[in-house]
Design a protein around this motif. Structure first.
Motif, PDB file in Angstrom:
ATOM      1  N   ASP A 108       0.813  -1.852   0.315  1.00 44.70           N
ATOM      2  CA  ASP A 108       0.018   0.662   0.046  1.00 44.70           C
ATOM      3  C   ASP A 108       0.687   1.063  -0.148  1.00 44.70           C
ATOM      4  N   PRO A 109       0.663   2.181  -0.983  1.00 41.59           N
ATOM      5  CA  PRO A 109       2.066   3.714  -0.851  1.00 41.59           C
ATOM      6  C   PRO A 109       1.645   4.299   0.030  1.00 41.59           C
ATOM      7  N   PHE A 110       0.069   3.951   0.835  1.00 38.30           N
ATOM      8  CA  PHE A 110       0.042   5.036   1.770  1.00 38.30           C
ATOM      9  C   PHE A 110      -0.416   4.518   3.010  1.00 38.30           C
ATOM     10  N   ALA A 111       0.178   3.608   3.184  1.00 39.39           N
ATOM     11  CA  ALA A 111       0.762   2.763   4.062  1.00 39.39           C
ATOM     12  C   ALA A 111       1.807   1.572   4.674  1.00 39.39           C
ATOM     13  N   PRO A 112       2.660   2.671   4.719  1.00 41.87           N
ATOM     14  CA  PRO A 112       4.429   1.813   4.495  1.00 41.87           C
ATOM     15  C   PRO A 112       4.091   0.613   5.335  1.00 41.87           C
ATOM     16  N   GLY A 113       4.332  -0.669   4.992  1.00 47.30           N
ATOM     17  CA  GLY A 113       4.920  -1.814   6.096  1.00 47.30           C
ATOM     18  C   GLY A 113       3.457  -2.556   6.006  1.00 47.30           C
ATOM     19  N   GLN A 114       2.437  -2.149   4.718  1.00 46.77           N
ATOM     20  CA  GLN A 114       1.427  -2.481   4.931  1.00 46.77           C
ATOM     21  C   GLN A 114       1.240  -3.285   3.578  1.00 46.77           C
ATOM     22  N   LEU A 115       0.092  -3.923   3.413  1.00 46.19           N
ATOM     23  CA  LEU A 115      -0.579  -4.476   1.840  1.00 46.19           C
ATOM     24  C   LEU A 115      -1.449  -4.784   1.745  1.00 46.19           C
ATOM     25  N   THR A 116      -2.442  -4.429   0.793  1.00 49.06           N
ATOM     26  CA  THR A 116      -3.416  -4.031   0.355  1.00 49.06           C
ATOM     27  C   THR A 116      -4.390  -5.532  -0.162  1.00 49.06           C
TER      28      THR A 116
END
Lengths: 318, 538
Positions: A108-116
């Motif tokens: 997720d480009p808006f939430a570093p360290g997370q996947l969508t």
């Protein structure tokens, strides 16, 4: 060499018993995840009530609305998971035979360290009312982390003014609803005390003259809902309803079922349901199914709307 | 197979004469005014008296006229006449037995040649493994046609089977097709008419099955011009040109008749690369000593063996297919047979373009409230047609087969390896135009078939097929290779009645990567299959 040995072991095991994952298509499940895999086993992970934060987790779930119609398809769920997740799992809590899994997407480009993730869910014939969708993120080892619950509401197949999701909402006083088995053009028709006809072509029972604003504002005039299978076009509804928002002060309405067009089917089975509003006196309401009338129409009964059809019952007010 | 026996009348006569040796008193008189031996009428009277002692054969003499017809003399004269007649019949019996012995000796000399013909891929008698305990190693269906007995012959077979599949569900797939695969079915019902001449051979084969609903279709229809090896009638023709609907000359498995194969279906790789074994085209074949050569130009759209449908070939360019091989052994005195070859295919595949579309509107329920709003209505402008495209496809393969004949029965070991490019038309259909790159396939199998006496048979086959060696997967935003291979172990066994039929059962253990594990990686799907088949031939 190792793969050959593994293959030999697998083959040997399969000689004794059938092997492999059972992954049915899952169209008989209450929810269907497009592009997902159904796993008939317990949802991995730990209960959402625990404080255990080890393992992958669902960090966000995005939906447009948490109200769903039975039979609705293509409702989208998006969200994010922690970056140690490989798949996202979902089940309708307490229903169905397993859970659905689908691979997560990229970062997720808006939430570093997370996947969508993005899920496309169809809803089957689920009991109207409140339910819970339970999500879980699964890591590379197939282990789930802490589960996440999402409350949802399944509305009734008849127009109930959202009463199934909010019992303080006042449902219509009387609902006559026709459901049928095959994709034939079956019509529900009500004939009023003064010769009024309410059906797909005449959706309000305001008499034979022009419909006035006063007519439409009168809650005792019955209203016809959607015309299912019009021109034999499949719509997935297989249901028509006539709603009395408030009961008329007097008079009687005859209920007919008519086969407009068999659409190539030799026979169609139908059920007419009559619902009445129940006032619990504490500001809450419910709908009660009071009567059911079933029958069958053959293709030779198709008349293109030239007749009223088969008489079933009479609704007498009050 | 319907055939006419030339010895039937002699056997009837032999049966009648054998009756003379039974404990019956026989009174035989020629019909009045008849001199033809074939029109002799016999009268039989049962009696309790023991048979008379045998009389040495001698030349019958005409009976003398009795001078005085007393009762004793008349009885004596009649006895003499009967003895003469008996002697004449015994002489005829001896002649018939001598002729019969001569015929048997002649057949005995022809038998090794016939056996050699069968093992060398030529069948003159009822086809296949049902006819002879010494099962031929590989029977080329086209070779059977060109070496069929001169004249017309009618044959056929029927396969009725029950299948049980792990994948079966009492549900419908999107589109309405049932997901249940547990069922009885007529897999194949074939009626085959063959005509052979010194220079020409022809074949017409009709199939009726219920595999995908009742279906009747033509499976073979071809005519061949031959240049036979007259010095060695058992050998394949020096040259043959076959035109029409016939087998694709690629490998061994593809060219076997479906009644010949012990296994229920061909290997997965063969089914994927060649959905059907036959196509329309022209085949040139030749044989010189152990060398075998077959080259064909064909449409490139094989008739699907399961659906029975025939789709018209969309490309102008034909496919070139061929096989060059050797065949050794197989003579009557040899206990082995060996064949091997290399095959190739070069052709054009087809990527279908899109038709032009008209303008339309679409409603997308953005807020998922089930109510149409103006912001949720979108225009879909019409689009122009996109052109279709051809792409290159090819395959090469190698096959090896060995048969060893022992008193316990024949042992046959055979296998093939094929590498192909953009050729999958039956399993994971290859479309390199969409994929953006060539799609490579790898297929291989090895099979062992063991006869257990004349009436039992057992086989095992392990096949491997990878529809896309270079398959990649995108997971968690990363691209990584992913296995797509399918391994199948087929175990088959059954009993057979030579010339009548057989009952076989096969269990397919399939190990693949079609499922997904909990972490989203490919996993084995439970999709094993059991098939029990009854096959009858005539």
């Amino acid at each position: 060499m190792r793969s050959v040995a593994t293959l030999c072991l697998l083959t040997g095991a399969c000689l004794l018993a059938a092997c492999g994952d059972v992954q049915p298509i899952g169209v008989d499940e209450p929810i269907y995840l497009n592009g997902g895999r159904l796993r008939r086993e317990a949802l991995p992970g730990v209960s959402p009530d625990t404080e255990d934060d080890t393992g992958p987790r669902v960090t966000a779930i995005d939906i447009v609305s948490n109200e769903f119609n039975p039979g609705q398809r293509g409702r989208t769920f998006g969200g994010t998971v922690t970056d140690d997740a490989f798949t996202i799992g979902v089940q309708l809590l307490g229903e169905g035979s397993g859970w659905w899994s689908k691979a997560v997407l990229g970062r997720d480009p808006f939430a570093p360290g997370q996947l969508t993730f993005s899920l496309d869910l169809d809803f089957g014939d689920i009991e109207p009312g409140r339910h819970t969708l339970r999500f879980v993120a699964v890591n590379e080892d197939g282990r789930g982390g802490r589960q996440s619950d999402l409350p949802i509401c399944i509305s009734r197949p008849v127009p109930d003014n959202r009463n199934s999701c909010d019992d303080t909402q006042r449902p219509p006083a009387t609902i006559v609803s026709l459901r049928f088995s095959t994709e034939a053009n079956v019509d529900l028709l009500l004939a009023g005390p003064n010769g009024e006809i309410v059906d797909a072509r005449r959706p309000t029972g305001a008499g034979t003259g022009p419909i006035t604003a006063e007519d439409l504002a009168d809650p005792t005039f019955p209203r016809f809902g959607r015309n299912s299978l019009a021109n034999c076009q499949p719509d997935g509804l297989l249901r028509e309803s006539v709603v009395f928002e408030e009961d008329p002060s007097e008079g009687s309405w005859d209920v007919f079922v008519n086969l407009f067009d068999s659409c190539g089917f030799p026979a169609v089975t139908y059920v007419v349901e009559v619902y009445h509003r129940v006032d619990h006196g504490d500001g809450t309401y419910s709908l009660e199914l009071t009567d059911e009338y079933s029958g069958q129409l053959l293709d030779l009964h198709a008349n293109g709307g030239t007749e009223l059809g088969t008489y079933l019952t009479t609704l007498t007010f009050p | 197979m319907i055939q006419f026996s030339p010895h039937s009348s002699a056997r009837v006569l032999l049966f009648l004469l054998t009756s003379l040796c039974s404990p019956l008193a026989v009174s035989a008189q020629p019909a009045a005014g008849s001199e033809d031996e074939e029109e002799v009428e016999f009268e039989f009277e049962a009696t309790d008296e023991p048979p008379t002692a045998p009389v040495p054969a001698q030349t019958p003499t005409p009976p003398t006229t009795p001078p005085a017809p007393s009762a004793d003399e008349a009885r004596e004269a009649r006895l003499v006449a009967l003895e003469d007649e008996l002697a004449r019949l015994r002489a005829r019996l001896a002649n018939v037995e001598r002729e019969d012995d001569a015929n048997e000796a002649e057949e005995a000399t022809e038998a090794p040649a016939a056996a050699a013909e069968q093992r060398s891929g030529v069948v003159l008698a009822p086809p296949g493994i049902l006819a002879d305990a010494r099962t031929p190693l590989a029977v080329n269906t086209r070779a059977r046609t060109v070496r069929a007995p001169l004249g017309l012959s009618l044959s056929g077979y029927m396969q009725v089977q029950y299948e049980r599949a792990d994948l079966s569900e009492d549900q419908l797939a999107p589109g309405g097709a049932p997901l249940n695969e547990d069922r009885f079915s007529i897999r194949r019902g074939r009626l085959r008419l063959r005509a052979a001449h010194q220079w020409v051979a022809a074949e017409l084969e009709i199939d009726a099955n219920t595999t995908n609903g009742p279906n009747v279709s033509v499976r073979r229809a071809n005519i061949a011009v031959l240049y036979r090896d007259e010095a060695h009638p058992a050998a394949p023709p020096h040259a043959a040109l076959t035109v029409g609907l016939t087998e694709l000359p690629f490998g061994v498995e593809l060219q076997l008749g479906q009644d010949e194969q012990l296994f229920m279906e061909r290997s997965l790789g063969s089914l994927a690369l060649f959905p059907g074994p036959t196509d329309v085209g022209a085949v040139v074949s030749g044989a010189y000593g152990p060398l075998r050569l077959e080259v064909a130009l064909m449409n490139g759209t094989p008739i699907n063996d399961r659906s029975g449908s025939f789709s018209s070939d969309p490309t102008r360019a034909p496919d070139a297919i061929g096989r060059l091989g050797v065949q050794l052994g197989g003579d009557a005195e040899q206990s082995y047979e060996f064949l091997s070859g290399v095959s190739f295919l070069v052709g054009k595949g087809f990527h279908a373009g899109r038709e032009a579309t008209s303008n339309s509107l679409q409603w997308i329920d953005l807020n998922e409230d089930g109510v149409v709003q103006t912001s949720e209505i979108f225009s879909l402008p019409g689009r122009g047609a996109t052109p279709s495209q051809n792409f290159d496809r090819w395959a090469i393969g190698m096959d090896v087969a060995l048969a060893i004949h022992t008193p316990a029965g024949a042992t046959r070991i055979y296998g093939e390896v094929s590498i192909a490019n953009n050729l999958d038309r039956g399993f994971a259909v290859a479309d390199p135009v969409l994929a953006g790159s060539d799609i490579r396939h790898l297929s291989a199998y090895v099979a062992v078939v063991q006869d257990i006496t004349r009436y039992g048979i057992f086989g095992a086959r392990f096949d491997f097929y990878d529809p896309n060696i270079d398959l990649l997967i995108s997971q968690r935003g990363l691209i990584s290779p992913i296995p797509s291979s399918v391994h199948t172990l087929a175990l088959t066994g059954g009993v057979r009645w030579p010339g009548i039929g057989r009952v076989t059962a096969q269990y397919d253990i399939i190990i693949d990567h079609l499922a997904r594990s909990a972490n989203g990686r490919p996993a084995d799907l439970q999709n094993n299959r059991l098939t029990v088949r009854l096959q009858g031939v005539f």
